[in-house]
Write an enzyme that holds these catalytic residues in place. Structure first.
Site, PDB file in Angstrom:
ATOM      1  N   ASP A 124       7.208   3.330  -0.319  1.00  0.00           N
ATOM      2  CA  ASP A 124       6.351   2.176  -0.524  1.00  0.00           C
ATOM      3  C   ASP A 124       6.601   1.197   0.620  1.00  0.00           C
ATOM      4  OD1 ASP A 124       4.651   0.483  -2.208  1.00  0.00           O
ATOM      5  OD2 ASP A 124       5.489   1.637  -3.879  1.00  0.00           O
ATOM      6  N   ASP A 231       1.576  -1.148   0.267  1.00  0.00           N
ATOM      7  CA  ASP A 231       1.388  -2.138  -0.796  1.00  0.00           C
ATOM      8  C   ASP A 231       0.468  -3.264  -0.328  1.00  0.00           C
ATOM      9  OD1 ASP A 231       2.403  -3.126  -3.457  1.00  0.00           O
ATOM     10  OD2 ASP A 231       3.091  -4.809  -2.246  1.00  0.00           O
ATOM     11  N   GLU A 289      -2.988   0.541  -0.763  1.00  0.00           N
ATOM     12  CA  GLU A 289      -3.417  -0.143  -1.980  1.00  0.00           C
ATOM     13  C   GLU A 289      -4.244  -1.335  -1.503  1.00  0.00           C
ATOM     14  OE1 GLU A 289      -1.646  -2.476  -5.853  1.00  0.00           O
ATOM     15  OE2 GLU A 289      -1.063  -2.961  -3.824  1.00  0.00           O
ATOM     16  N   HIS A 363       2.530   2.445 -11.674  1.00  0.00           N
ATOM     17  CA  HIS A 363       3.509   1.501 -12.239  1.00  0.00           C
ATOM     18  C   HIS A 363       2.882   0.159 -12.608  1.00  0.00           C
ATOM     19  CE1 HIS A 363       2.965   0.407  -8.131  1.00  0.00           C
ATOM     20  NE2 HIS A 363       3.636  -0.706  -8.311  1.00  0.00           N
ATOM     21  N   ASP A 364       1.637  -0.076 -12.194  1.00  0.00           N
ATOM     22  CA  ASP A 364       0.971  -1.348 -12.516  1.00  0.00           C
ATOM     23  C   ASP A 364      -0.029  -1.186 -13.658  1.00  0.00           C
ATOM     24  OD1 ASP A 364       2.236  -2.707 -10.437  1.00  0.00           O
ATOM     25  OD2 ASP A 364       0.607  -2.325  -9.016  1.00  0.00           O
TER      26      ASP A 364
HETATM   27  O1  TEU Z   1       0.323  -4.765  -6.529  1.00  0.00           O
HETATM   28  C1  TEU Z   1      -0.691  -5.554  -6.000  1.00  0.00           C
HETATM   29  C2  TEU Z   1      -1.811  -5.931  -6.914  1.00  0.00           C
HETATM   30  O2  TEU Z   1      -2.722  -6.579  -6.459  1.00  0.00           O
HETATM   31  C3  TEU Z   1      -1.866  -5.611  -8.348  1.00  0.00           C
HETATM   32  O3  TEU Z   1      -2.041  -4.328  -8.709  1.00  0.00           O
HETATM   33  C4  TEU Z   1      -0.933  -6.447  -9.163  1.00  0.00           C
HETATM   34  O4  TEU Z   1       0.153  -5.750  -9.643  1.00  0.00           O
HETATM   35  C5  TEU Z   1      -1.699  -6.994 -10.342  1.00  0.00           C
HETATM   36  O5  TEU Z   1      -2.772  -7.699  -9.863  1.00  0.00           O
HETATM   37  C6  TEU Z   1      -0.849  -7.896 -11.197  1.00  0.00           C
HETATM   38  O6  TEU Z   1      -1.578  -8.104 -12.389  1.00  0.00           O
HETATM   39  C7  TEU Z   1       1.387  -4.420  -5.718  1.00  0.00           C
HETATM   40  C8  TEU Z   1       2.388  -3.572  -6.468  1.00  0.00           C
HETATM   41  O7  TEU Z   1       1.778  -2.374  -6.855  1.00  0.00           O
HETATM   42  C9  TEU Z   1       2.915  -4.350  -7.619  1.00  0.00           C
HETATM   43  O8  TEU Z   1       3.799  -3.616  -8.411  1.00  0.00           O
HETATM   44  C10 TEU Z   1       3.614  -5.568  -7.071  1.00  0.00           C
HETATM   45  O9  TEU Z   1       4.007  -6.405  -8.108  1.00  0.00           O
HETATM   46  C11 TEU Z   1       2.729  -6.351  -6.117  1.00  0.00           C
HETATM   47  O10 TEU Z   1       2.058  -5.534  -5.182  1.00  0.00           O
HETATM   48  C12 TEU Z   1       3.538  -7.311  -5.299  1.00  0.00           C
HETATM   49  O11 TEU Z   1       4.274  -6.605  -4.347  1.00  0.00           O
END
Ligand code: TEU
Length: 591
Positions: A124, A231, A289, A363-364
């Site tokens: 990541d 990310d 992402e 994971h989100d």
């Molecule tokens: O996520 C970025 C993101 O925009 C979203 O999926 C976010 O988790 C969501 O809007 C919150 O409700 C990435 C990672 O995947 C996430 O786990 C991290 O928390 C985030 O970046 C910050 O690094």
């Protein structure tokens, strides 16, 4: 004629469907397009030393399991040194490993052991922000004249009509509240699109960029990793005016601010720089992402010609029924919305030189069976297999999230908010919990949508703590580990795990249809059944039928004139010509 006696795909006639030697491909074939990627979230994967936290040794110990499942690439969510405010997405040192996960030696072993088995490793890449504990930020905050001051985004306060100090603008953080935090030391605010402890790096500063490249990218490519999941890849370039954003949520003081940080003015310049200088020379692969955006915006990142990244995550499916600016403003969806989302995602790259991904969990996101299937004991396995059928049939690189292959489900609704540890959930509950006065409703939506659902430990066997750890787990293991675990499914041919293995093999065997084929939905209006064709470049077809309800429904064969040969079914019984069982799924080859 419908031939559905045999679900063993080995028995189908290969002559009419094998066409690896096509010479006039318009979609370029690449190994990474055909790969199955498995995402590991280290804290909850496997604990090898009994400290209650998953670790890198635990990953090494399961490489054969992943190979056997049919995985080609492993994506490790952040394992770098971090205070873990956002579970490692807050990095304090890119070149060190979080001590509970292990050491650099362990990572080197993981890379070697994976490569030995023909598995690739991607990491990541979290470079929109660092932790506030990163040395760069510590220096930056120390004084206005520090050489690293400009490596982060600092702005003076604004004062309202009553002379009260306010943040520089109305941008809201993804994790509730303002996106700015005041630092008394220098009487300025710093920007953090996520948590207060995740200050955004200032990509306008060339020295900062060079430091990021060296520490976060080059260091790991030189260690032999095969690429990155990037990310928040669309957020590095902020519109430099830092103006207020229009008000979207009148009930909030601070507003979603994508308008000024998503696809900002220099974002493509930055990605081209990374690709040209690091990704291409190392022959690495990347998946971005990029977040929710229009097809036109998305294509700019992943068109092959653009030379920025290989593929990206589109959010249409995982955000169906949700306000993309606030996951807990849940509206619900019907099967037609669901079809539309899959169609947008699966047809994204059609007629272009771009590529995309297929995923339904990470994971989100909450667990897909709870969200899109049915997690009751009666239908859990069936609906999980139906979702797996859908996943393996669609166009794009396929991503599976840890635990998805055994059909893990959301946390029990009966658990208290205290069991939820994700900063996103905790902050949201703190901000909204008391206001609404109706915490039961809020808990319903938290239980459905919280990221915590994907973060409970993997259930390896039916021993205490699901075999995840011999110690006390850092977060509670799901109560259902005796019913859902890897060991009990490994040798059961009717298990979710066995079905995934079979489905993955099938996807690879008929990759022209499933990985590269075109999607044509045949029953847009049907609210119960999802029926579609996958069509390859030579006109070969697969016919996919899935009942998305908990009841039996009439099955009308939409291709009555064709010969259909069943290649995948989630039923153990002989199939009916006229009925589909609850959550029944079938894939036929069409001749
Ligand atoms: O996520 C970025 C993101 O925009 C979203 O999926 C976010 O988790 C969501 O809007 C919150 O409700 C990435 C990672 O995947 C996430 O786990 C991290 O928390 C985030 O970046 C910050 O690094």
């Amino acid at each position: 004629m419908v031939n559905h006696q045999s679900v063993n795909h080995q028995s189908v006639n290969h002559r009419t469907v094998s066409h690896q030697t096509v010479s006039h491909q318009t979609v370029k074939h690449q190994w990474w397009k055909e790969s199955i990627v498995y995402q590991i979230w280290p804290a909850s994967y496997k604990d090898s030393n009994g400290d209650g936290v998953g670790d890198i040794r635990g990953i090494v110990d399961t490489l054969d399991y992943l190979k056997e499942l049919g995985i080609d690439v492993i994506w490790i969510s952040p394992m770098y040194d971090s205070p873990q405010d956002d579970m490692g997405y807050d990095i304090s040192d890119y070149e060190k490993i979080y001590e509970k996960y292990g050491t650099l030696n362990d990572m080197e072993d993981l890379i070697n052991e994976s490569h030995k088995r023909g598995l690739k490793i991607i990491l990541d890449l979290v470079i929109n922000h660092t932790s506030n504990q990163h040395e760069w930020f510590k220096e930056s905050r120390s004084s206005k004249t520090n050489p690293k001051r400009d490596w982060y985004i600092w702005k003076p306060p604004r004062y309202d009509e009553n002379g009260n100090r306010q943040p520089p603008n109305n941008w809201g953080s993804y994790f509730s509240g303002s996106a700015w935090t005041y630092d008394q030391l220098t009487d300025e605010y710093y920007l953090h699109l996520f948590a207060e402890s995740q200050p955004d790096l200032n990509w306008e500063n060339k020295l900062a960029r060079e430091a990021i490249y060296k520490s976060a990218i080059l260091f790991w490519l030189q260690k032999g990793i095969d690429g990155f999941r990037i990310d928040t890849a669309g957020m590095y370039s902020k519109v430099q005016s830092f103006k207020d954003v229009p008000i979207i949520f009148p009930d909030k003081d601070f507003q979603p601010c994508k308008l000024y940080h998503q696809h900002g003015p220099r974002i493509h310049e930055f990605h081209k720089e990374i690709y040209e200088r690091f990704i291409e020379p190392f022959n690495a692969i990347t998946v971005g992402e990029v977040g929710h955006s229009t097809r036109e915006e998305s294509l700019k990142y992943v068109s092959e010609e653009a030379k920025e990244m290989n593929m990206m995550f589109l959010f249409d499916v995982v955000e169906v029924g949700v306000d993309s600016r606030d996951r807990f403003r849940y509206k619900g969806y019907d099967l037609i919305d669901f079809k539309r989302a899959f169609h947008t995602q699966s047809s994204f790259s059609e007629g272009t030189d771009a590529w995309s991904t297929i995923f339904i969990e990470n994971h989100d996101q909450p667990r897909s069976i709870s969200r899109f299937g049915n997690d009751s004991p009666e239908f859990r396995v069936q609906s999980g297999k139906a979702l797996a059928t859908l996943q393996v049939a669609l166009t794009g690189t396929e991503f599976i999230y840890q635990g998805q292959e055994i059909g893990m489900i959301n946390l029990p609704r009966s658990w208290d908010i205290k069991e939820y540890q994700d900063i996103n959930t905790v902050n949201y509950f703190r901000e909204n919990g008391s206001k609404t006065g109706d915490n039961e409703k809020l808990m319903d939506v938290i239980n459905l949508m919280a990221r915590d659902n994907a973060r409970s430990p993997i259930q390896w066997n039916s021993s205490s703590q699901g075999g995840f750890t011999s110690g006390t787990p850092w977060t509670r293991v799901h109560d259902n580990y005796e019913q859902i675990n890897v060991e009990s499914q490994l040798h059961d041919p009717t298990s979710m795990l066995s079905f995934w293995k079979q489905a993955i093999r099938l996807r690879k065997q008929y990759k022209e249809l499933f990985v590269y084929g075109r999607l044509e939905i045949l029953d847009w209006e049907n609210e119960n059944i999802f029926t579609f064709l996958k069509i390859d470049e030579r006109g070969n077809k697969a016919y996919v039928v899935i009942n998305f309800t908990a009841k039996s429904v009439n099955f009308v064969n939409l291709l009555p004139d064709k010969t259909l040969t069943l290649i995948l079914s989630n039923q153990s019984k002989e199939l009916s010509e006229t009925q589909l069982m609850p959550y029944e799924s079938r894939i036929y080859l069409v001749q």
